[in-house]
Design a protein around this motif. Structure first.
Motif, PDB file in Angstrom:
ATOM      1  N   LYS A   8       0.831  -1.214   0.000  1.00 42.71           N
ATOM      2  CA  LYS A   8       0.000   0.000   0.000  1.00 42.71           C
ATOM      3  C   LYS A   8       0.863   1.261   0.000  1.00 42.71           C
ATOM      4  O   LYS A   8       0.435   2.310  -0.464  1.00 42.71           O
ATOM      5  N   GLU A   9       2.070   1.162   0.532  1.00 45.80           N
ATOM      6  CA  GLU A   9       2.996   2.289   0.501  1.00 45.80           C
ATOM      7  C   GLU A   9       3.818   2.288  -0.791  1.00 45.80           C
ATOM      8  O   GLU A   9       4.130   3.346  -1.341  1.00 45.80           O
ATOM      9  N   ARG A  65       3.088   0.992  -3.873  1.00 45.05           N
ATOM     10  CA  ARG A  65       2.396   1.227  -5.143  1.00 45.05           C
ATOM     11  C   ARG A  65       2.404   2.711  -5.543  1.00 45.05           C
ATOM     12  O   ARG A  65       2.810   3.052  -6.659  1.00 45.05           O
TER      13      ARG A  65
END
Length: 105
Positions: free
Chosen positions: A13-14, A16
Motif C-alpha cells: 500500500k505504501e 504502489r
C-alpha cells in the motif's frame, strides 16, 4: 528518482504510489526499458509458476512420460494432417523462441 538513503517501505500500500510516482518521473526515452523490464518480470513469474505446477503434477502422478506420450499421440491423430495446425505450431515455436531470446541476459 528516489534515493536509497532512508528505510525503504515494503508494504504494498505504501510501495504502489511510490512506484507510480517514479514511473511518472521517468524520461520518455526510459519508458520502453521500464515496460520491457516489467514484462520480463511477468514472464519470469509465469515460468516459475509453471515450473512449480509441473513439479507438483509429476509428484502427484498427473504427469508422467507415459501420459505425455499418450497425449502427443492423441493430438497427432486429431490434428497433425492439417495445414492450419502446422501454421499454429510454427507460430508457437516462434513465440517461445522470442521469449527465450529476450530472457537471456
Amino acid at each position: 528518482m528516489s534515493t536509497l538513503t532512508g528505510p525503504q517501505p515494503t508494504d504494498p500500500k505504501e510501495l504502489r504510489p511510490l512506484l507510480h510516482a517514479e514511473l511518472d518521473r521517468l524520461p520518455d526515452e526510459h519508458l520502453e526499458t521500464a515496460h520491457r523490464f516489467l514484462l520480463e518480470m511477468e514472464v519470469q513469474h509465469a515460468l516459475e509458476s509453471l515450473g512449480t505446477a509441473t513439479e507438483q503434477a509429476w509428484s502427484r502422478g498427473d504427469l508422467s512420460d507415459e501420459k505425455i506420450a499418450e497425449t502427443v499421440r492423441e493430438h497427432r491423430q486429431r490434428h497433425c494432417g492439417s495445414l492450419e495446425h502446422g501454421r499454429r505450431v510454427i507460430l508457437h515455436v516462434l513465440f517461445f523462441a522470442q521469449l527465450m531470446v529476450h530472457s537471456i541476459p
